[in-house]
Design a protein around this motif. Structure first.
Motif, PDB file in Angstrom:
ATOM      1  N   MET A  73     -31.450  15.827   1.459  1.00  0.00           N
ATOM      2  CA  MET A  73     -30.627  17.007   1.672  1.00  0.00           C
ATOM      3  C   MET A  73     -31.175  17.821   2.839  1.00  0.00           C
ATOM      4  N   GLU A  74     -30.296  18.156   3.785  1.00  0.00           N
ATOM      5  CA  GLU A  74     -30.657  19.021   4.905  1.00  0.00           C
ATOM      6  C   GLU A  74     -29.858  20.311   4.829  1.00  0.00           C
ATOM      7  N   THR A  75     -29.962  21.145   5.858  1.00  0.00           N
ATOM      8  CA  THR A  75     -29.386  22.484   5.803  1.00  0.00           C
ATOM      9  C   THR A  75     -28.123  22.642   6.636  1.00  0.00           C
ATOM     10  N   ASP A  76     -27.676  21.594   7.307  1.00  0.00           N
ATOM     11  CA  ASP A  76     -26.446  21.672   8.089  1.00  0.00           C
ATOM     12  C   ASP A  76     -25.950  20.262   8.350  1.00  0.00           C
ATOM     13  N   GLU A  77     -24.819  20.166   9.028  1.00  0.00           N
ATOM     14  CA  GLU A  77     -24.217  18.872   9.329  1.00  0.00           C
ATOM     15  C   GLU A  77     -25.150  18.023  10.189  1.00  0.00           C
ATOM     16  N   ILE A  78     -25.267  16.737   9.836  1.00  0.00           N
ATOM     17  CA  ILE A  78     -26.115  15.811  10.585  1.00  0.00           C
ATOM     18  C   ILE A  78     -25.354  15.368  11.830  1.00  0.00           C
ATOM     19  N   LYS A 116     -26.235  24.004  -4.786  1.00  0.00           N
ATOM     20  CA  LYS A 116     -26.433  22.558  -4.756  1.00  0.00           C
ATOM     21  C   LYS A 116     -27.625  22.168  -5.614  1.00  0.00           C
ATOM     22  N   ASP A 117     -27.527  20.957  -6.166  1.00  0.00           N
ATOM     23  CA  ASP A 117     -28.614  20.432  -6.989  1.00  0.00           C
ATOM     24  C   ASP A 117     -29.623  19.731  -6.091  1.00  0.00           C
ATOM     25  N   SER A 118     -30.624  20.466  -5.670  1.00  0.00           N
ATOM     26  CA  SER A 118     -31.653  19.879  -4.818  1.00  0.00           C
ATOM     27  C   SER A 118     -32.958  20.642  -5.015  1.00  0.00           C
ATOM     28  N   THR A 119     -34.057  19.901  -4.974  1.00  0.00           N
ATOM     29  CA  THR A 119     -35.375  20.520  -5.065  1.00  0.00           C
ATOM     30  C   THR A 119     -35.636  21.334  -3.802  1.00  0.00           C
ATOM     31  N   PRO A 175     -36.758  23.826  -9.282  1.00  0.00           N
ATOM     32  CA  PRO A 175     -36.348  22.549  -9.879  1.00  0.00           C
ATOM     33  C   PRO A 175     -34.975  22.111  -9.373  1.00  0.00           C
ATOM     34  N   ARG A 176     -34.762  20.806  -9.370  1.00  0.00           N
ATOM     35  CA  ARG A 176     -33.518  20.272  -8.810  1.00  0.00           C
ATOM     36  C   ARG A 176     -32.296  20.772  -9.561  1.00  0.00           C
ATOM     37  N   PHE A 177     -32.380  20.822 -10.887  1.00  0.00           N
ATOM     38  CA  PHE A 177     -31.234  21.266 -11.687  1.00  0.00           C
ATOM     39  C   PHE A 177     -31.523  22.634 -12.306  1.00  0.00           C
ATOM     40  N   CYS A 178     -31.979  23.538 -11.453  1.00  0.00           N
ATOM     41  CA  CYS A 178     -32.391  24.856 -11.947  1.00  0.00           C
ATOM     42  C   CYS A 178     -31.205  25.696 -12.405  1.00  0.00           C
ATOM     43  N   ARG A 179     -29.979  25.297 -12.071  1.00  0.00           N
ATOM     44  CA  ARG A 179     -28.839  26.092 -12.526  1.00  0.00           C
ATOM     45  C   ARG A 179     -28.428  25.763 -13.966  1.00  0.00           C
ATOM     46  N   PHE A 180     -29.257  24.985 -14.651  1.00  0.00           N
ATOM     47  CA  PHE A 180     -29.062  24.738 -16.078  1.00  0.00           C
ATOM     48  C   PHE A 180     -30.301  25.218 -16.830  1.00  0.00           C
ATOM     49  N   THR A 181     -30.097  25.931 -17.916  1.00  0.00           N
ATOM     50  CA  THR A 181     -31.211  26.376 -18.745  1.00  0.00           C
ATOM     51  C   THR A 181     -30.902  26.062 -20.196  1.00  0.00           C
ATOM     52  N   LEU A 182     -31.947  25.754 -20.973  1.00  0.00           N
ATOM     53  CA  LEU A 182     -31.771  25.394 -22.374  1.00  0.00           C
ATOM     54  C   LEU A 182     -31.179  26.571 -23.137  1.00  0.00           C
ATOM     55  N   LEU A 183     -30.140  26.317 -23.890  1.00  0.00           N
ATOM     56  CA  LEU A 183     -29.374  27.367 -24.560  1.00  0.00           C
ATOM     57  C   LEU A 183     -30.022  27.732 -25.890  1.00  0.00           C
ATOM     58  N   LYS A 184     -30.187  29.035 -26.106  1.00  0.00           N
ATOM     59  CA  LYS A 184     -30.668  29.530 -27.390  1.00  0.00           C
ATOM     60  C   LYS A 184     -29.482  29.796 -28.310  1.00  0.00           C
ATOM     61  N   ASP A 185     -29.748  29.804 -29.618  1.00  0.00           N
ATOM     62  CA  ASP A 185     -28.660  29.915 -30.590  1.00  0.00           C
ATOM     63  C   ASP A 185     -27.852  31.190 -30.423  1.00  0.00           C
ATOM     64  N   GLU A 186     -28.507  32.293 -30.057  1.00  0.00           N
ATOM     65  CA  GLU A 186     -27.789  33.560 -29.950  1.00  0.00           C
ATOM     66  C   GLU A 186     -26.829  33.605 -28.762  1.00  0.00           C
ATOM     67  N   TYR A 187     -26.920  32.626 -27.862  1.00  0.00           N
ATOM     68  CA  TYR A 187     -26.019  32.603 -26.711  1.00  0.00           C
ATOM     69  C   TYR A 187     -25.089  31.391 -26.767  1.00  0.00           C
ATOM     70  N   ALA A 188     -24.773  30.944 -27.963  1.00  0.00           N
ATOM     71  CA  ALA A 188     -23.917  29.768 -28.131  1.00  0.00           C
ATOM     72  C   ALA A 188     -22.518  29.986 -27.567  1.00  0.00           C
ATOM     73  N   TRP A 238     -39.983  15.041 -17.611  1.00  0.00           N
ATOM     74  CA  TRP A 238     -38.842  15.048 -16.695  1.00  0.00           C
ATOM     75  C   TRP A 238     -38.033  16.333 -16.831  1.00  0.00           C
ATOM     76  N   VAL A 239     -37.814  16.791 -18.062  1.00  0.00           N
ATOM     77  CA  VAL A 239     -37.035  18.014 -18.284  1.00  0.00           C
ATOM     78  C   VAL A 239     -37.735  19.214 -17.663  1.00  0.00           C
ATOM     79  N   GLN A 240     -39.049  19.302 -17.838  1.00  0.00           N
ATOM     80  CA  GLN A 240     -39.789  20.437 -17.295  1.00  0.00           C
ATOM     81  C   GLN A 240     -39.769  20.442 -15.770  1.00  0.00           C
ATOM     82  N   GLU A 241     -39.803  19.261 -15.161  1.00  0.00           N
ATOM     83  CA  GLU A 241     -39.796  19.188 -13.705  1.00  0.00           C
ATOM     84  C   GLU A 241     -38.418  19.451 -13.119  1.00  0.00           C
ATOM     85  N   SER A 242     -37.358  19.116 -13.842  1.00  0.00           N
ATOM     86  CA  SER A 242     -36.013  19.116 -13.265  1.00  0.00           C
ATOM     87  C   SER A 242     -35.151  20.305 -13.656  1.00  0.00           C
TER      88      SER A 242
END
Length: 725
Positions: free
Chosen positions: A205-210, A435-438, A465-478, A502-506
């Motif tokens: 992944m780069e920051t502009d058009e190749i 975007k999903d990228s480290t 993390p690559r998939f930092c826009r996902f976080t483990l859901l707690k019950d109170e935020y179902a 893998w989960v902790q890294e990603s």
């Protein structure tokens, strides 16, 4: 610093040993100048040996869509719009010209004045690369819209694969250092993709058009971006990059391993070390550059720069007479600057030691053990990821500077506290991840009391993390979880023993919750964060059935998750069952549309060719009649010619502009290309849901089904894999 850089732009250099064999005492000098006397098309310039035992010559495309050859009055007229040209050694001791148009690829032999082959490419050709790819024989590779074609010297189709976006530039280089070349392609979606044979090996992944890619040394390729960035990758790792205010026209290796030439559109020509980007020599031309190439003159390679106005300047490399003196002066300046910085630092320490206790109390000193913590926090209520900066001892934070490529506009972010928050020691900076990228976040935190005239600077680096826009859901935020309709299912691999690593890294997950993935069993729900907060993710793991199911609605994100999972646990081959109803429905609709569109296109193409044949036949008859002085027959032939020409023009207009039904509101050809492009994108996404050979088989099976007109099995292959046939 380079002259084309702004003050805040830096060179990033990775760890690599200096090459002692390279001679830095060289420079570029002008060797020749001449002009083609025609304006040329940007990017369409090559050098080629067009005759047996001949000399290298310049071949270019004029703005009038003609191919012009230096020192010859003849020019090649191509009826289709030319996009790119290349040279390939398909002749016996000489090169053939490869022409890429908006509808085909043409191989032309100038020596014998014949067309070696002409193959239709429905979506057109944007760029070429010639060479040997993996185990395949040498071929010319053509980049189009989401597809790559390969043709041998006879025009046989030897290679075909799909990719995620247009292919705007490509090169052949040994990306992983295994002794075999890979195909490296660049696209407008900011990604560099590496293909091992017909299977995608990596995505960078780069920051502009190749805009440009080039092999420059063993295991090393160079790249340039639309925002003026250039750099190199060596054996999977980016070594350095430089961001400039100018745009690159061409990059290539020159003379010896380890040297590269960068030609800028504004006219600068740089000779650089490939391993660190250091400039050895710089020259310039006065006109705007169309492109550049290497041209043989005797036994010496010449950097040949061609301007848009057709003016050509050739550069040669030679030993510099003043290089050693310049290098010594440069070292003296560098050591002088280091001495000045050290003397200033020593002066500050001496002044501090001379302060009395009373002066120290009023000087708002910062304790020596002051620390700054930088961590990621999630606000579940607002579904927002933030970067939290905390200073110990309640030291006020006076400012934060963050550098992260592709995350912020301009790649940097500056936070300065407003007046009411001048004394805060903890701040939260919101992060919006598209975007999903480290990513590496480099932070500089400025600490100091409000009334102090001195600041302490603390530096820190955190990996996003690559998939930092996902976080483990707690019950109170179902309430924030939306059950996805798409999913994949595959067998748990024995290598994936510790899922928590893998989960902790990603993912963005609290360290106290990671342990639950060690003996994972059951359902694990993840909440999507802004801006895509309505996209949820779920893992469903069953050790009894030895299955792992992942639920998510975006097939692109799902493919990235699968590839990350396989890469982390070093899984070589993995098959799965995929279920994406909307995607498969779209693929079915495209396949149903393609058949009538293809029939209409083929019928109109055949009609057009028939009319064109009639025109050529009448021209020949008219010329024969004039040759034997039969004027009445010649007059009749020209009357017929006028009628046939009008019919041919009408057929061409029908083929290009006619709307065929109420469903197709635009040009049939354009609709067909767009549909094929979207279908290729779907095939690639489904291939990325598999790993290794199963992924490659998805592409090859779909290609065979399309070529054999067996389109009804394509959806089944996409869902269950190639083994389902």
């Amino acid at each position: 610093m380079d002259g084309d850089q702004t003050p805040e732009e830096q060179i990033e250099i990775g760890d690599q040993e200096q090459n002692p064999q390279l001679d830095d005492n060289v420079e570029l000098t002008i060797a020749f100048k001449f002009s083609l006397d025609q304006r040329v098309m940007e990017g369409c310039i090559i050098s080629a040996v067009l005759e047996p035992r001949g000399q290298s010559t310049i071949v270019a495309v004029s703005v009038t869509n003609k191919i012009i050859i230096k020192d010859t009055e003849a020019s090649l007229n191509i009826t289709e719009t030319i996009r790119c040209i290349a040279a390939a050694p398909f002749g016996e001791g000489y090169d053939c010209i490869i022409i890429g148009t908006d509808a085909s690829v043409i191989c032309y032999d100038v020596h014998n004045n014949l067309t070696v082959f002409r193959n239709d490419v429905p979506d057109g050709v944007n760029c070429f690369a010639y060479g040997k790819l993996g185990d395949n024989e040498e071929a010319i590779y053509c980049g189009g819209n989401c597809c790559i074609w390969g043709f041998d010297r006879y025009g046989a189709n030897t290679y075909w694969t799909v990719t995620g976006d247009q292919v705007t530039t490509m090169c052949l280089s040994d990306y992983d250092g295994d002794g075999e070349t890979e195909l490296v392609i660049g696209s407008p979606d900011f990604e560099i993709r590496v293909f091992k044979n017909d299977l995608m090996r990596a995505e960078l992944m780069e920051t502009d058009e190749i805009t440009s890619l080039s092999h420059v040394a063993a295991g090393c390729f160079a790249y340039s971006l639309n925002n003026g960035t250039i750099g190199t990758y060596v054996l999977k790792e980016r070594q350095w990059r430089i961001k400039s205010k100018s745009n690159v026209s061409k990059i290539f290796n020159f003379e010896e391993e380890g040297l590269m030439v960068v030609v800028w559109k504004q006219g600068k020509v740089d000779l650089r070390f490939a391993h660190n980007g250091e400039v050895l020599s710089r020259h310039s031309v006065s006109n705007i550059v169309a492109s550049a190439t290497l041209m043989k003159r005797g036994d010496e390679d010449m950097v040949t720069v061609v301007g848009l106005d057709g003016k050509i300047t050739g550069f040669q490399i030679q030993k510099a007479t003043h290089g050693a003196i310049d290098k010594t002066q440069q070292l003296i300046r560098e050591f002088g600057q280091k001495k000045h910085n050290l003397m200033m630092e020593l002066s500050n320490y001496e002044q501090e030691e001379q302060l009395t206790e009373q002066e120290r109390a009023g000087d708002f000193r910062i304790p020596a053990d002051t620390d700054v913590a930088v961590l990621f926090v999630v606000n579940c209520e607002s579904q927002l990821l933030s970067l939290r900066v905390e200073a110990s001892h309640d030291i006020p934070i006076r400012g934060v500077l963050i550098f992260a490529e592709g995350l912020f506009d301009g790649e940097s972010y500056i936070w300065i506290p407003p007046n009411e928050h001048q004394s805060r020691s903890t701040i939260d900076i919101p992060l919006v991840i598209d975007k999903d990228s480290t990513n590496d976040l480099h932070t500089k935190v400025f600490l100091g009391h409000v009334d102090s005239n001195k600041l302490m600077v603390m530096e820190n680096t955190r990996i996003l993390p690559r998939f930092c826009r996902f976080t483990l859901l707690k019950d109170e935020y179902a309430k924030f979880f939306f059950m996805p309709t798409g999913y994949i299912k595959f067998e748990i691999n024995t290598k994936a023993a510790k899922l928590s690593d893998w989960v902790q890294e990603s993912f963005t997950i609290d360290s106290s919750l990671v342990e639950m993935f060690d003996d994972a069993e059951g359902e694990f729900k993840f909440m999507g964060l802004r801006p895509k907060h309505d996209q949820s993710l779920m893992f469903k793991i069953s050790h009894a059935q030895k299955t792992f199911e992942i639920y998510h609605d975006s097939i692109e994100t799902m493919g990235a998750i699968v590839q990350s999972y396989a890469s982390f646990f070093q899984i070589q081959d993995m098959e799965c069952v995929a279920h994406f109803p909307d995607v498969f429905k779209e693929a079915t609709e495209i396949l149903e549309e393609l058949e009538p569109m293809t029939e209409v296109r083929d019928r109109l193409t055949a009609e057009l060719q028939e009319r064109q044949t009639a025109v050529r036949e009448v021209i020949i008859r008219a010329e024969d009649a004039i040759a034997i002085d039969n004027i009445p027959d010649a007059r009749k032939c020209y009357i017929r010619l006028k009628a046939n020409d009008a019919a041919a023009r009408q057929a061409a207009n029908l083929r290009i502009f006619q709307k065929y039904s109420e469903i197709f509101r635009w040009n049939n050809q354009d609709r067909c290309v767009k549909s094929l492009r979207r279908l290729n994108k779907i095939i690639e996404n489904c291939a990325r849901l598999r790993v290794g050979e199963p992924g490659r088989q998805i592409v090859s099976s779909c290609r065979s089904a399309i070529s054999e007109d067996n389109k009804q099995i394509i959806t089944k292959v996409l869902q269950y894999g190639a083994s389902s046939q």
